[in-house]
Design a protein around this motif. Sequence first.
Motif, mmCIF file in Angstrom:
data_model
loop_
_atom_site.group_PDB
_atom_site.id
_atom_site.type_symbol
_atom_site.label_atom_id
_atom_site.label_comp_id
_atom_site.label_asym_id
_atom_site.label_seq_id
_atom_site.Cartn_x
_atom_site.Cartn_y
_atom_site.Cartn_z
ATOM 1 N N VAL A 127 0.850 -1.186 0.000
ATOM 2 C CA VAL A 127 0.000 0.000 0.000
ATOM 3 C C VAL A 127 0.884 1.234 0.000
ATOM 4 O O VAL A 127 1.743 1.394 0.876
ATOM 5 N N VAL A 128 0.694 2.102 -0.980
ATOM 6 C CA VAL A 128 1.450 3.348 -1.060
ATOM 7 C C VAL A 128 0.528 4.489 -0.664
ATOM 8 O O VAL A 128 -0.552 4.657 -1.233
ATOM 9 N N GLY A 129 0.962 5.261 0.321
ATOM 10 C CA GLY A 129 0.129 6.368 0.794
ATOM 11 C C GLY A 129 0.731 6.992 2.032
ATOM 12 O O GLY A 129 1.946 6.906 2.267
ATOM 13 N N SER A 130 -0.083 7.602 2.824
ATOM 14 C CA SER A 130 0.390 8.232 4.050
ATOM 15 C C SER A 130 0.615 7.182 5.143
ATOM 16 O O SER A 130 0.225 6.023 5.011
ATOM 17 N N ASP A 131 1.246 7.598 6.216
ATOM 18 C CA ASP A 131 1.552 6.704 7.336
ATOM 19 C C ASP A 131 0.258 6.257 8.023
ATOM 20 O O ASP A 131 -0.529 7.092 8.480
ATOM 21 N N PRO A 132 0.006 4.934 8.107
ATOM 22 C CA PRO A 132 -1.233 4.474 8.741
ATOM 23 C C PRO A 132 -1.241 4.694 10.250
ATOM 24 O O PRO A 132 -2.309 4.665 10.878
ATOM 25 N N LYS A 133 -0.068 4.869 10.859
ATOM 26 C CA LYS A 133 0.053 5.127 12.298
ATOM 27 C C LYS A 133 -0.748 4.112 13.123
ATOM 28 O O LYS A 133 -1.513 4.482 14.024
ATOM 29 N N GLY A 134 -0.567 2.856 12.769
ATOM 30 C CA GLY A 134 -1.232 1.807 13.515
ATOM 31 C C GLY A 134 -2.734 1.823 13.444
ATOM 32 O O GLY A 134 -3.431 1.296 14.315
ATOM 33 N N GLY A 135 -3.266 2.437 12.398
ATOM 34 C CA GLY A 135 -4.721 2.497 12.224
ATOM 35 C C GLY A 135 -5.334 3.830 12.577
ATOM 36 O O GLY A 135 -6.546 4.013 12.425
ATOM 37 N N SER A 136 -4.496 4.795 13.007
ATOM 38 C CA SER A 136 -5.035 6.111 13.380
ATOM 39 C C SER A 136 -4.615 7.206 12.403
ATOM 40 O O SER A 136 -4.878 8.388 12.625
ATOM 41 N N GLY A 137 -3.946 6.835 11.291
ATOM 42 C CA GLY A 137 -3.522 7.821 10.305
ATOM 43 C C GLY A 137 -4.711 8.488 9.630
ATOM 44 O O GLY A 137 -5.790 7.903 9.519
ATOM 45 N N ARG A 138 -4.501 9.722 9.155
ATOM 46 C CA ARG A 138 -5.618 10.494 8.605
ATOM 47 C C ARG A 138 -5.535 10.678 7.092
ATOM 48 O O ARG A 138 -6.389 11.345 6.515
ATOM 49 N N VAL A 184 -4.806 9.100 2.951
ATOM 50 C CA VAL A 184 -5.518 8.156 2.091
ATOM 51 C C VAL A 184 -4.514 7.296 1.331
ATOM 52 O O VAL A 184 -3.317 7.582 1.277
ATOM 53 N N VAL A 185 -5.034 6.250 0.715
ATOM 54 C CA VAL A 185 -4.228 5.362 -0.128
ATOM 55 C C VAL A 185 -4.041 6.022 -1.488
ATOM 56 O O VAL A 185 -5.005 6.457 -2.123
ATOM 57 N N SER A 186 -2.777 6.112 -1.936
ATOM 58 C CA SER A 186 -2.510 6.614 -3.293
ATOM 59 C C SER A 186 -2.741 5.509 -4.309
ATOM 60 O O SER A 186 -3.413 5.703 -5.316
ATOM 61 N N THR A 187 -2.181 4.360 -4.054
ATOM 62 C CA THR A 187 -2.429 3.174 -4.868
ATOM 63 C C THR A 187 -1.971 1.959 -4.077
ATOM 64 O O THR A 187 -1.337 2.091 -3.028
ATOM 65 N N CYS A 188 -2.269 0.801 -4.596
ATOM 66 C CA CYS A 188 -1.875 -0.422 -3.893
ATOM 67 C C CYS A 188 -1.708 -1.544 -4.892
ATOM 68 O O CYS A 188 -2.196 -1.474 -6.025
ATOM 69 N N SER A 189 -1.002 -2.571 -4.499
ATOM 70 C CA SER A 189 -0.793 -3.725 -5.370
ATOM 71 C C SER A 189 -2.095 -4.516 -5.501
ATOM 72 O O SER A 189 -3.037 -4.352 -4.708
ATOM 73 N N TYR A 190 -2.127 -5.392 -6.485
ATOM 74 C CA TYR A 190 -3.333 -6.195 -6.692
ATOM 75 C C TYR A 190 -3.540 -7.180 -5.548
ATOM 76 O O TYR A 190 -4.680 -7.556 -5.241
ATOM 77 N N GLU A 191 -2.460 -7.569 -4.889
ATOM 78 C CA GLU A 191 -2.590 -8.426 -3.709
ATOM 79 C C GLU A 191 -3.325 -7.699 -2.589
ATOM 80 O O GLU A 191 -4.133 -8.292 -1.866
ATOM 81 N N PHE A 200 3.179 -0.950 4.174
ATOM 82 C CA PHE A 200 2.766 0.432 3.934
ATOM 83 C C PHE A 200 4.002 1.270 3.626
ATOM 84 O O PHE A 200 4.957 1.316 4.416
ATOM 85 N N LEU A 201 3.979 1.955 2.469
ATOM 86 C CA LEU A 201 5.129 2.735 2.024
ATOM 87 C C LEU A 201 4.712 4.174 1.752
ATOM 88 O O LEU A 201 3.597 4.427 1.272
ATOM 89 N N PRO A 202 5.605 5.135 2.016
ATOM 90 C CA PRO A 202 5.303 6.531 1.702
ATOM 91 C C PRO A 202 5.389 6.787 0.201
ATOM 92 O O PRO A 202 6.053 6.047 -0.533
ATOM 93 N N VAL A 203 4.725 7.821 -0.260
ATOM 94 C CA VAL A 203 4.765 8.196 -1.669
ATOM 95 C C VAL A 203 6.151 8.752 -2.001
ATOM 96 O O VAL A 203 6.659 9.629 -1.309
ATOM 97 N N ASN A 204 6.745 8.233 -3.065
ATOM 98 C CA ASN A 204 8.054 8.698 -3.536
ATOM 99 C C ASN A 204 7.880 9.255 -4.946
ATOM 100 O O ASN A 204 8.231 8.608 -5.938
ATOM 101 N N MET A 205 7.319 10.451 -5.047
ATOM 102 C CA MET A 205 6.936 10.990 -6.346
ATOM 103 C C MET A 205 8.124 11.221 -7.267
ATOM 104 O O MET A 205 8.013 11.082 -8.489
ATOM 105 N N LYS A 206 9.275 11.542 -6.708
ATOM 106 C CA LYS A 206 10.458 11.744 -7.550
ATOM 107 C C LYS A 206 10.809 10.458 -8.300
ATOM 108 O O LYS A 206 11.127 10.484 -9.491
ATOM 109 N N LEU A 207 10.728 9.341 -7.601
ATOM 110 C CA LEU A 207 11.003 8.045 -8.230
ATOM 111 C C LEU A 207 9.982 7.749 -9.316
ATOM 112 O O LEU A 207 10.337 7.371 -10.447
ATOM 113 N N TYR A 208 8.704 7.915 -9.001
ATOM 114 C CA TYR A 208 7.648 7.589 -9.958
ATOM 115 C C TYR A 208 7.714 8.496 -11.187
ATOM 116 O O TYR A 208 7.482 8.044 -12.312
#
Length: 368
Positions: A42-53, A55-62, A86-94
């Motif tokens: 899952v690529v997006g913001s930090d989930p912070k153990g379920g309390s993150g605010r 959203v998901v940017s994208t995710c794998s098919y799994e 869960f991974l942070p968005v790395n827009m420079k790479l993309y």
Amino acid sequence: MPAPNQKTSDFKKRITLHVDMDSFFASVEVRERPELKGLPVVVGSDPKGGSGRGVVSTCSYEARRYGIHSALPISKAYKLCPEAVFLPVNMKLYAGVSVGVMEVLRGFAEKFQQVSVDEAYLVPGPEVENFEEAALLALRIKDEIQKQQGITCSVGVGPNKLIAKIASGFQKPDGLTVVRPEDVREFLFPLQVSKIPGIGEKTTESLKEMGISTVEELANCDIQLLKSRFGKMGLQMKQMANGLDFGEVREKEDVKSISRHGTFEEDTNDPVKVFGSLDTLSESVHGSLLKHNFLFKTVTLVVRFEDFSTYTRSRTVPIWTSDLFVIKRTVRQLLSEFLGGRKFRLVGVGVAKLRERDERQALITDFL
């Protein structure tokens, strides 16, 4: 089928491809870290153990098998699959990968239109005369993107942008769907109306209230009824439901560079093969220069070795020119520092700092 008085050549030009990367951000992350292959990513913001605010940017098919999708609150994604990576968005790479992907696509296109970081439309050249040949071209595109960027894409081939767009999402991931003109209604009619671009959740719900859930029902709905409910959008929706789209594939920005890349069937350090590939790529770039009536001042070489390390070298020439010999000579000079030992996986040739060739410049260049 084309109308009786419609030129066949004009009809062929309507063959359109839509290329869409598969789960782009997540796929790039998996490419960078192969140990993540097969895992829910899952690529997006930090989930912070379920309390993150965020959203998901994208995710794998799994990850999608757990009900996770783009724009889902990251906290909900964590609850659906806490063991996901869960991974942070790395827009420079993309963005860097996106540039490489789009360069590949431009090399196959007579007309090209990038619409986002991970999708584009293209119209093939006159050598592609029918949908069978377009399907073979799509396979070549998929193979080249896999070779050069290490990710997969899905391609839709259709008689216009609308059909190509819907078709590209029909068999994801790594799919290829070809919809010929005579098959458009058979392809579209069973689909849910939400599959038509621009029909979102609210419009889907409004249509459902009218007893319309499939594309066929929308296509057959009375136009006055649709216009009374949705205004001009009602007419547009009915046209799309019948497979009609008159939009052209066109570049949104001025062309800033022209480039071609080629991946060797096997990694090689044979100078004959490497120089031969560079000459072929240079000739392709030169052909595009002439077609668009451009001159250039900068020549660029790209090399990628067997370990995927990639290098770019550029040189600016003294005058504006469109001389093929200048391209070939310059890339050979730039290549000299990379010869000796390591095997090449890919080479690329490009020209930049473009300007249109006017009559005065043509006389100067031809004289020189």
